[in-house]
Design an enzyme around this catalytic site. Sequence first.
Site, short mmCIF file in Angstrom:
data_model
loop_
_atom_site.label_atom_id
_atom_site.label_comp_id
_atom_site.label_asym_id
_atom_site.label_seq_id
_atom_site.Cartn_x
_atom_site.Cartn_y
_atom_site.Cartn_z
N LYS A 212 0.86 -1.19 0.00
CA LYS A 212 0.00 0.00 0.00
C LYS A 212 0.89 1.24 0.00
CE LYS A 212 -2.09 3.04 2.12
NZ LYS A 212 -2.01 4.47 1.81
N GLY A 264 6.40 4.78 8.59
CA GLY A 264 5.58 5.99 8.64
C GLY A 264 5.64 6.62 10.01
N SER A 265 4.57 7.30 10.37
CA SER A 265 4.57 8.06 11.62
C SER A 265 4.46 7.13 12.84
CB SER A 265 3.41 9.05 11.62
OG SER A 265 2.19 8.35 11.55
N THR A 266 4.98 7.60 13.95
CA THR A 266 4.91 6.82 15.19
C THR A 266 3.45 6.63 15.61
OG1 THR A 266 7.09 7.56 15.86
CG2 THR A 266 5.62 6.85 17.62
N GLU A 267 2.65 7.66 15.37
CA GLU A 267 1.23 7.59 15.75
C GLU A 267 0.53 6.42 15.06
OE1 GLU A 267 -0.58 11.19 14.53
OE2 GLU A 267 -2.55 10.64 15.30
N GLY A 269 2.03 3.96 13.56
CA GLY A 269 2.74 2.74 13.97
C GLY A 269 2.15 2.14 15.23
N GLU A 286 9.05 0.84 11.22
CA GLU A 286 10.13 1.82 11.06
C GLU A 286 9.45 3.18 11.13
OE1 GLU A 286 12.13 4.51 9.89
OE2 GLU A 286 12.32 3.65 7.88
N CYS A 320 13.16 10.15 7.86
CA CYS A 320 12.94 9.72 9.24
C CYS A 320 14.22 9.82 10.06
CB CYS A 320 12.37 8.31 9.28
SG CYS A 320 13.26 7.19 8.20
N GLU A 417 9.07 15.49 15.83
CA GLU A 417 9.55 15.31 14.46
C GLU A 417 8.83 16.32 13.55
OE1 GLU A 417 8.42 11.69 12.23
OE2 GLU A 417 10.53 11.52 11.67
P1 NDP Z 1 1.40 8.16 8.07
O1 NDP Z 1 2.14 7.38 9.08
O2 NDP Z 1 -0.02 8.47 8.30
O3 NDP Z 1 1.47 7.42 6.64
C1 NDP Z 1 2.29 6.33 6.32
C2 NDP Z 1 1.50 5.29 5.54
O4 NDP Z 1 0.50 4.68 6.38
C3 NDP Z 1 0.71 5.86 4.37
O5 NDP Z 1 0.68 4.91 3.34
C4 NDP Z 1 -0.66 6.05 4.99
O6 NDP Z 1 -1.68 6.15 4.05
C5 NDP Z 1 -0.79 4.81 5.82
N1 NDP Z 1 -1.74 4.88 6.92
C6 NDP Z 1 -2.32 5.97 7.50
N2 NDP Z 1 -3.12 5.61 8.51
C7 NDP Z 1 -3.08 4.26 8.59
C8 NDP Z 1 -3.66 3.29 9.46
N3 NDP Z 1 -4.47 3.63 10.46
N4 NDP Z 1 -3.36 1.98 9.27
C9 NDP Z 1 -2.52 1.60 8.29
N5 NDP Z 1 -1.94 2.48 7.44
C10 NDP Z 1 -2.18 3.79 7.58
O7 NDP Z 1 2.20 9.46 7.77
P2 NDP Z 1 1.63 10.82 7.17
O8 NDP Z 1 1.81 10.76 5.72
O9 NDP Z 1 0.24 11.13 7.64
O10 NDP Z 1 2.61 11.87 7.81
C11 NDP Z 1 2.35 12.34 9.13
C12 NDP Z 1 3.64 12.54 9.85
O11 NDP Z 1 4.29 11.31 9.98
C13 NDP Z 1 4.65 13.39 9.11
O12 NDP Z 1 4.43 14.72 9.36
C14 NDP Z 1 5.94 12.90 9.64
O13 NDP Z 1 6.25 13.57 10.83
C15 NDP Z 1 5.69 11.46 9.94
N6 NDP Z 1 6.21 10.55 8.93
C16 NDP Z 1 7.30 9.84 9.24
C17 NDP Z 1 7.84 8.99 8.32
C18 NDP Z 1 9.04 8.23 8.65
O14 NDP Z 1 9.58 7.55 7.79
N7 NDP Z 1 9.51 8.30 9.86
C19 NDP Z 1 7.29 8.83 6.98
C20 NDP Z 1 6.06 9.59 6.77
C21 NDP Z 1 5.59 10.41 7.72
P3 NDP Z 1 -2.02 7.63 3.49
O15 NDP Z 1 -0.86 8.09 2.72
O16 NDP Z 1 -3.19 7.42 2.62
O17 NDP Z 1 -2.33 8.45 4.69
#
Ligand code: NDP
Length: 506
Positions: A212, A264-267, A269, A286, A320, A417
């Site tokens: 995804k 992706g985000s810690t939240e 995660g 990660e 990240c 972050e």
């Molecule tokens: P997210 O963690 O929301 O997105 C990462 C991936 O997860 C995307 O494909 C997203 O889909 C998907 N996703 C979102 N919600 C869910 C869920 N409940 N269950 C499963 N998958 C989900 O990051 P954001 O793009 O919203 O960015 C928000 C913040 O996260 C950024 O401002 C940054 O601080 C941090 N971030 C950190 C990253 C890292 O590598 N450490 C990478 C990206 C973001 P969709 O794109 O459709 O939302």
Amino acid sequence: MQAGKGKRGAVRDQAAPDSRSADVAVHSGTPWEYAPAPESRDIATIRPEYGLFIGGEFGPAADGQLLETVNPATEETLSQVAAAGAADVDRAVAAARDAYERVWGPMPGAERAKYLYRIARILQERAREFAVLESLDNGKPIRESRDVDIPLAAAHFFYYAGWADKLEHAGFGRAPRPLGVAGQVIPWNFPLLMAAWKLAPALAAGNTCVLKPAETTPLTALLLAQVCQQADLPPGVVNVLTGAGETGAALVAHAGVNKVAFTGSTEVGKEIARAVAGTGKKLTLELGGKAANVVFDDAPIDQAVEGIVNGIFFNQGHVCCAGSRLLVQESVADAVIGRLKDRLGSLRLGDPLDKNTDIGAINSRQQLDKIRELSAAGEAEGAERWSPPCTLPAHGFWFAPTVFTGVSQSHRIATEEIFGPVLSVLTFRTPQEAVTKANNTPYGLSAGVWTDKGSRILWMAQHLRAGVVWANTYNKFDPASPFGGYGESGFGREGGRHGLAAYLDA
Ligand code: NDP
């Protein structure tokens, strides 16, 4: 700071209200005017609409839902992609299961390797097309997509192709088994590279995948799906489900998935960890970071300044492991900050497809709002904000490179972050103080150390609580090198031999 395309008169100045700092221009001589050097976008064919890639074929979502993807540098709509719902997730997981049981699981590793090599070679052959598409959809400079993202993605497929027939020698027991179907959710900061990090080890180990991509950057994952077709990868081995967060949530919660990998985000995660808890699915996360880049007084300052710039302004800071907290020894702080400001004055911000561009667009309006909000909080909490004089393009999502000095450890810009081109500078006096401050974070993904002394590098590496510690360099990646974090940065390792463990029942 140089505006892209040399169109200085044609763009509006947005930096001043954002930065309050246009008065602090520090230039080392007359900046060179570069002629525009735009990469042609003709090489990348973008279809007006894309379906989901399930069972080796593209098709619409069951409920016909579509999402738009835009070029963040211009806000132009690039394409519409299908938004997968629960029925599509069912179908993709079933296709992956079928391919796992009938074809990919039983296939000898040496045969699987041939497909991975083929994908790697096609990525190299079509590298320019991928680089242009990545820069259009993500906003990152073509210099980075061309020289970092795409070559590294190909390198991951080459590297893991080499492991596919050697799994019994990888140190995971005599006959390590694949897990089955992997559900993989990736972010928008390195769209193709993250897809490669996820797919290559999973496939080498004999798993099948449902990937995804992020909502704002689906196009290179869809091109990679076309590459899978071109490589004659058996249908269902790789499936790509575009969609929003709900699609990701449905995928990780699906009962037919054996392994979940998320970046992706810690939240999010944490949400995924809760969804997966007790299901028996194997999980790697990660997540975010707030890395310290530590500069000692004996460091070669010019190299350190390049490392600081690379650490936080590479990929607009959407990294990240970005070195978002600069810890500089007090005795050299003024010198380092002075030269850093000088260097920032020479960076070029603008058209991501221009080969001279150093800083591209912020990936989305939502992310731009977040960077603005946290930067405003930095000022409100009393830190001093600085950006080079900078004109920002009239359309699209842009943020001038920003440096905060006078930052205290409790400031939000020192703890949260930001995921943007914003550096928070703190100082220290002793190595122990540097370690204490560097480790004063719930994250633990990466760190940098700049010093002339090898013994100090080793001492710091032992004491820093970070998955990766770079010495006298920053943001160096290699497929053979494991990457991952501690604490709120997640768990599990990607890359190297360690990266196989996440996809094997060993
Ligand atoms: P997210 O963690 O929301 O997105 C990462 C991936 O997860 C995307 O494909 C997203 O889909 C998907 N996703 C979102 N919600 C869910 C869920 N409940 N269950 C499963 N998958 C989900 O990051 P954001 O793009 O919203 O960015 C928000 C913040 O996260 C950024 O401002 C940054 O601080 C941090 N971030 C950190 C990253 C890292 O590598 N450490 C990478 C990206 C973001 P969709 O794109 O459709 O939302």
